[in-house]
Design a protein around this motif. Structure first.
Motif, PDB file in Angstrom:
ATOM      1  N   PHE A 132     -10.714   8.880  43.022  1.00 33.60           N
ATOM      2  CA  PHE A 132      -9.721   9.737  42.379  1.00 33.60           C
ATOM      3  C   PHE A 132     -10.309  10.556  41.226  1.00 33.60           C
ATOM      4  CE2 PHE A 132      -6.868   6.736  44.538  1.00 33.60           C
ATOM      5  CZ  PHE A 132      -6.022   7.635  45.171  1.00 33.60           C
ATOM      6  N   LEU A 133     -11.587  10.345  40.913  1.00 29.66           N
ATOM      7  CA  LEU A 133     -12.256  11.250  39.978  1.00 29.66           C
ATOM      8  C   LEU A 133     -12.287  12.670  40.534  1.00 29.66           C
ATOM      9  CD1 LEU A 133     -15.240   9.056  38.710  1.00 29.66           C
ATOM     10  CD2 LEU A 133     -13.333   9.938  37.338  1.00 29.66           C
ATOM     11  N   LEU A 134     -12.352  12.794  41.867  1.00 30.95           N
ATOM     12  CA  LEU A 134     -12.276  14.123  42.483  1.00 30.95           C
ATOM     13  C   LEU A 134     -10.919  14.751  42.194  1.00 30.95           C
ATOM     14  CD1 LEU A 134     -13.386  16.343  44.345  1.00 30.95           C
ATOM     15  CD2 LEU A 134     -12.482  15.057  46.296  1.00 30.95           C
ATOM     16  N   THR A 135      -9.859  13.968  42.266  1.00 30.78           N
ATOM     17  CA  THR A 135      -8.522  14.467  41.944  1.00 30.78           C
ATOM     18  C   THR A 135      -8.457  14.935  40.496  1.00 30.78           C
ATOM     19  OG1 THR A 135      -7.636  12.817  43.486  1.00 30.78           O
ATOM     20  CG2 THR A 135      -6.061  13.910  42.025  1.00 30.78           C
ATOM     21  N   ALA A 136      -9.055  14.175  39.583  1.00 34.15           N
ATOM     22  CA  ALA A 136      -9.065  14.546  38.170  1.00 34.15           C
ATOM     23  C   ALA A 136      -9.785  15.877  37.965  1.00 34.15           C
ATOM     24  CB  ALA A 136      -9.731  13.446  37.343  1.00 34.15           C
ATOM     25  N   ALA A 137     -10.884  16.083  38.692  1.00 34.49           N
ATOM     26  CA  ALA A 137     -11.609  17.351  38.582  1.00 34.49           C
ATOM     27  C   ALA A 137     -10.749  18.515  39.075  1.00 34.49           C
ATOM     28  CB  ALA A 137     -12.911  17.269  39.380  1.00 34.49           C
ATOM     29  N   CYS A 138      -9.967  18.272  40.112  1.00 34.15           N
ATOM     30  CA  CYS A 138      -9.071  19.311  40.628  1.00 34.15           C
ATOM     31  C   CYS A 138      -8.015  19.685  39.579  1.00 34.15           C
ATOM     32  CB  CYS A 138      -8.387  18.834  41.907  1.00 34.15           C
ATOM     33  SG  CYS A 138      -9.502  18.582  43.305  1.00 34.15           S
ATOM     34  N   GLU A 139      -7.486  18.689  38.868  1.00 35.65           N
ATOM     35  CA  GLU A 139      -6.490  18.968  37.828  1.00 35.65           C
ATOM     36  C   GLU A 139      -7.096  19.815  36.709  1.00 35.65           C
ATOM     37  OE1 GLU A 139      -3.936  18.040  39.145  1.00 35.65           O
ATOM     38  OE2 GLU A 139      -4.170  16.082  40.082  1.00 35.65           O
ATOM     39  N   LEU A 140      -8.350  19.577  36.396  1.00 34.29           N
ATOM     40  CA  LEU A 140      -9.020  20.365  35.358  1.00 34.29           C
ATOM     41  C   LEU A 140      -9.125  21.830  35.760  1.00 34.29           C
ATOM     42  CD1 LEU A 140     -11.905  18.005  34.146  1.00 34.29           C
ATOM     43  CD2 LEU A 140      -9.966  18.837  32.806  1.00 34.29           C
ATOM     44  N   TYR A 141      -9.397  22.092  37.034  1.00 39.17           N
ATOM     45  CA  TYR A 141      -9.483  23.491  37.471  1.00 39.17           C
ATOM     46  C   TYR A 141      -8.119  24.166  37.371  1.00 39.17           C
ATOM     47  CZ  TYR A 141     -10.513  27.716  40.040  1.00 39.17           C
ATOM     48  OH  TYR A 141     -10.656  29.039  40.373  1.00 39.17           O
ATOM     49  N   VAL A 142      -7.054  23.466  37.737  1.00 39.52           N
ATOM     50  CA  VAL A 142      -5.710  24.042  37.627  1.00 39.52           C
ATOM     51  C   VAL A 142      -5.405  24.360  36.165  1.00 39.52           C
ATOM     52  CG1 VAL A 142      -3.248  23.635  37.986  1.00 39.52           C
ATOM     53  CG2 VAL A 142      -4.891  22.895  39.718  1.00 39.52           C
ATOM     54  N   LEU A 143      -5.825  23.487  35.241  1.00 45.00           N
ATOM     55  CA  LEU A 143      -5.629  23.747  33.816  1.00 45.00           C
ATOM     56  C   LEU A 143      -6.391  24.997  33.391  1.00 45.00           C
ATOM     57  CD1 LEU A 143      -4.579  22.927  31.026  1.00 45.00           C
ATOM     58  CD2 LEU A 143      -6.587  21.427  30.794  1.00 45.00           C
ATOM     59  N   PHE A 144      -7.625  25.130  33.854  1.00 46.54           N
ATOM     60  CA  PHE A 144      -8.414  26.332  33.569  1.00 46.54           C
ATOM     61  C   PHE A 144      -7.696  27.583  34.070  1.00 46.54           C
ATOM     62  CE2 PHE A 144     -10.992  29.227  36.194  1.00 46.54           C
ATOM     63  CZ  PHE A 144     -11.606  29.990  35.204  1.00 46.54           C
ATOM     64  N   TYR A 145      -7.114  27.510  35.260  1.00 49.27           N
ATOM     65  CA  TYR A 145      -6.416  28.671  35.813  1.00 49.27           C
ATOM     66  C   TYR A 145      -5.193  29.022  34.968  1.00 49.27           C
ATOM     67  CZ  TYR A 145      -4.000  31.736  39.076  1.00 49.27           C
ATOM     68  OH  TYR A 145      -3.354  32.812  39.641  1.00 49.27           O
ATOM     69  N   ALA A 146      -4.465  28.017  34.531  1.00 50.83           N
ATOM     70  CA  ALA A 146      -3.264  28.274  33.728  1.00 50.83           C
ATOM     71  C   ALA A 146      -3.604  28.897  32.380  1.00 50.83           C
ATOM     72  CB  ALA A 146      -2.494  26.977  33.524  1.00 50.83           C
ATOM     73  N   LEU A 147      -4.718  28.456  31.779  1.00 48.70           N
ATOM     74  CA  LEU A 147      -5.071  28.922  30.438  1.00 48.70           C
ATOM     75  C   LEU A 147      -5.799  30.254  30.438  1.00 48.70           C
ATOM     76  CD1 LEU A 147      -6.255  25.569  28.799  1.00 48.70           C
ATOM     77  CD2 LEU A 147      -4.027  26.694  28.572  1.00 48.70           C
ATOM     78  N   TRP A 148      -6.568  30.547  31.493  1.00 48.32           N
ATOM     79  CA  TRP A 148      -7.394  31.764  31.495  1.00 48.32           C
ATOM     80  C   TRP A 148      -7.387  32.504  32.826  1.00 48.32           C
ATOM     81  CZ3 TRP A 148     -11.830  33.578  33.971  1.00 48.32           C
ATOM     82  CH2 TRP A 148     -12.444  34.698  33.385  1.00 48.32           C
ATOM     83  N   GLY A 149      -7.550  31.776  33.927  1.00 44.94           N
ATOM     84  CA  GLY A 149      -7.758  32.422  35.220  1.00 44.94           C
ATOM     85  C   GLY A 149      -6.628  33.320  35.669  1.00 44.94           C
ATOM     86  N   CYS A 150      -5.378  32.980  35.297  1.00 45.64           N
ATOM     87  CA  CYS A 150      -4.224  33.773  35.751  1.00 45.64           C
ATOM     88  C   CYS A 150      -3.948  34.980  34.888  1.00 45.64           C
ATOM     89  CB  CYS A 150      -2.977  32.897  35.828  1.00 45.64           C
ATOM     90  SG  CYS A 150      -2.341  32.384  34.212  1.00 45.64           S
ATOM     91  N   LYS A 151      -4.641  35.101  33.770  1.00 46.04           N
ATOM     92  CA  LYS A 151      -4.380  36.211  32.839  1.00 46.04           C
ATOM     93  C   LYS A 151      -5.310  37.361  33.162  1.00 46.04           C
ATOM     94  CE  LYS A 151      -2.701  33.279  29.086  1.00 46.04           C
ATOM     95  NZ  LYS A 151      -2.441  32.114  29.933  1.00 46.04           N
ATOM     96  N   ASP A 152      -4.819  38.288  33.971  1.00 48.05           N
ATOM     97  CA  ASP A 152      -5.621  39.398  34.482  1.00 48.05           C
ATOM     98  C   ASP A 152      -5.364  40.651  33.654  1.00 48.05           C
ATOM     99  OD1 ASP A 152      -7.083  41.223  35.861  1.00 48.05           O
ATOM    100  OD2 ASP A 152      -6.009  40.992  37.768  1.00 48.05           O
ATOM    101  N   PRO A 153      -6.376  41.173  32.943  1.00 47.22           N
ATOM    102  CA  PRO A 153      -6.172  42.381  32.142  1.00 47.22           C
ATOM    103  C   PRO A 153      -5.899  43.621  32.978  1.00 47.22           C
ATOM    104  CG  PRO A 153      -8.506  41.768  32.208  1.00 47.22           C
ATOM    105  CD  PRO A 153      -7.745  40.641  32.811  1.00 47.22           C
ATOM    106  N   ASN A 154      -6.196  43.565  34.302  1.00 53.93           N
ATOM    107  CA  ASN A 154      -5.932  44.719  35.174  1.00 53.93           C
ATOM    108  C   ASN A 154      -4.482  44.817  35.562  1.00 53.93           C
ATOM    109  OD1 ASN A 154      -8.645  45.635  35.353  1.00 53.93           O
ATOM    110  ND2 ASN A 154      -9.101  43.979  36.791  1.00 53.93           N
ATOM    111  N   ASN A 155      -3.698  43.733  35.359  1.00 53.89           N
ATOM    112  CA  ASN A 155      -2.294  43.726  35.750  1.00 53.89           C
ATOM    113  C   ASN A 155      -1.426  44.190  34.594  1.00 53.89           C
ATOM    114  OD1 ASN A 155      -2.754  42.863  38.313  1.00 53.89           O
ATOM    115  ND2 ASN A 155      -2.265  40.728  37.932  1.00 53.89           N
ATOM    116  N   ARG A 156      -0.417  44.953  34.932  1.00 58.85           N
ATOM    117  CA  ARG A 156       0.521  45.408  33.924  1.00 58.85           C
ATOM    118  C   ARG A 156       1.948  45.039  34.322  1.00 58.85           C
ATOM    119  NH1 ARG A 156      -3.472  45.440  31.779  1.00 58.85           N
ATOM    120  NH2 ARG A 156      -4.636  47.122  30.764  1.00 58.85           N
ATOM    121  N   ALA A 157       2.066  43.965  35.125  1.00 61.72           N
ATOM    122  CA  ALA A 157       3.378  43.559  35.618  1.00 61.72           C
ATOM    123  C   ALA A 157       4.168  42.935  34.495  1.00 61.72           C
ATOM    124  CB  ALA A 157       3.237  42.580  36.777  1.00 61.72           C
TER     125      ALA A 157
END
Length: 430
Positions: free
Chosen positions: A405-430
């Motif tokens: 389940f350490l693999l599961t924990a690593a997956c949760e970390l990537y989702v956190l990264f996406y929420a904090l930075w990955g989803c914030k696209d400066p090219n979008n003006r929606a």
């Protein structure tokens, strides 16, 4: 991926786009999400059944689930192209009819019986679900106010979780409960006649599923779904050439987020019973552990209803960040503790996983405009990540089930990264 020049991609010819029209459409579309959740878990019920009927090895049984996720990879982009050609509403109807055809094909596979035909028909059903996913998810996200897109999608995805909760009861009663292999004690060797009778027990449930799918297709075909407007309208080839999907950070990292999240979700679901039944965890039979699995899926349903309400007032990416931290914490508790604490921590993973897929999806297509269909197809293709759940199985064999389940924990970390930075696209003006 340009189509003919159009001014708008409509979901229906009806001009109704008010709140009442939206609520009616969402109520109807919730039935789609329920059905594909229901059928997905029904097919999971088939695994022990088919192993008994066809005397399958573990590898052959694993192919059944792999075929399901492979369909997402191969059918996603063709689904997006089909939506460009015929629109969202007709695509939903087509997806339902493809699923119905696959369900009827399962009755043929049971009549023969044939393992190869079974695999093919499961691929057909999964392809129909893929088309529904590519059409229905962005449709729900785009109609209505943009700031509540994640809230709407979480709400209808809650019905998907309701389908996953009820399907095991349906499968246990109409498939396993009516078969010799499903009611016999472990290790019982079935005769050829008993295996043939067990194969035929699949016919009735899949006929019922096919009938429901056809009725739902007729209802949606005749329902005046609200138009999506011009925000996601397709454009001429020369105009389309000015835009690139790969310049949208939220989409590119969103594909990775869905791919990786599916590894976590499917891994937890697949290994739950084996983990909970261990002497140092729940110390119970696999049958008893299976009942606790309902709580895991039930947590996903509750979490989506709660998450939908929260996102009416809180930004979706902030809610996703909090839920990913919660998932990381309970996974770490699962890894480093034993007994009931570890068991209930793993059950709580379902609650925190609940909003992840629909929220990542809406953040991934945010601001894509005329690229929405193509972006949706790529995000649905990323569901193929579920096929890599075998990696966690390998880790469990090599290092122990709990450490896997350490693999599961690593997956949760990537989702956190996406929420904090990955989803914030400066090219979008929606």
């Amino acid at each position: 991926m340009a189509g003919p020049v159009t001014t708008s991609t409509h979901a229906a010819t009806s001009p109704g786009t008010g709140p009442v029209a939206y609520r009616s459409a969402l109520t109807l579309l919730a039935s789609l999400f329920f059905m594909w959740g229901f059928i997905t878990v029904i097919n999971g019920t088939l695994l022990p059944h088919l192993r008994s009927v066809f005397q399958l090895s573990y590898f052959q049984a694993a192919l059944i689930e792999s075929v399901w996720f492979i369909a997402y990879f191969f059918a996603s982009i063709p689904s997006a192209k089909l939506i460009e050609r015929i629109g969202y509403q007709k695509s939903m109807v087509t997806g339902l009819l493809i699923m119905a055809a696959g369900a009827l094909g399962m009755t043929l596979a049971a009549s023969l019986p044939s393992y190869g035909v079974t695999l093919f028909m499961l691929f057909v059903i999964a392809s129909g679900i893929t088309l529904l996913q590519v059409a229905a998810n962005p449709y729900v996200a785009v109609i209505g106010a943009p700031e509540t897109a994640s809230s709407r999608l979480n709400l209808v995805q809650a019905m998907n979780s309701a389908g996953t909760m009820l399907a095991p009861l349906f499968g246990a009663y109409l498939i396993l409960g009516r078969s010799k292999g499903g009611t016999a004690k472990a290790g019982t060797v079935l005769t050829q006649a008993e295996r043939l009778a067990d194969a035929h027990s699949v016919i009735l449930p899949y006929v019922l599923v096919a009938v429901v799918l056809c009725v739902l297709a007729i209802v949606i075909a005749r329902f005046p779904l609200p138009a999506m407007g011009t925000a996601t309208a397709r454009m001429a080839r020369t105009e389309r050439a000015k835009y690139s999907l790969w310049k949208h950070r939220n989409l590119v990292f969103g594909m990775g987020a869905i791919f990786i999240y599916l590894i976590a979700e499917i891994g937890v679901g697949n290994l739950f019973v084996s983990f909970v039944s261990r002497p140092e965890i729940g110390n119970m039979t696999t049958e008893a552990a299976g009942r606790y699995l309902t709580l895991l899926w039930g947590g996903m349903m509750v979490g989506r209803f709660v998450g939908s309400a929260i996102m009416q007032r809180v930004a979706a990416e902030n809610v996703l960040a909090v839920f990913s931290i919660g998932a990381l914490v309970v996974v770490l508790i699962t890894i480093f503790t034993t007994g009931p604490v570890a068991m209930w921590a793993l059950i709580l993973v379902g609650l925190f996983h609940s909003i992840m897929f629909p929220t990542i999806f809406t953040l991934g297509i945010r601001g894509l405009g005329p690229l929405t269909e193509e972006g949706s197809g790529l995000l649905i293709m990323a569901i193929a990540g579920g096929a890599l759940v075998a990696v966690q199985g390998w880790l469990a064999d090599a290092y122990g089930l709990q450490w896997s389940f350490l693999l599961t924990a690593a997956c949760e970390l990537y989702v956190l990264f996406y929420a904090l930075w990955g989803c914030k696209d400066p090219n979008n003006r929606a």
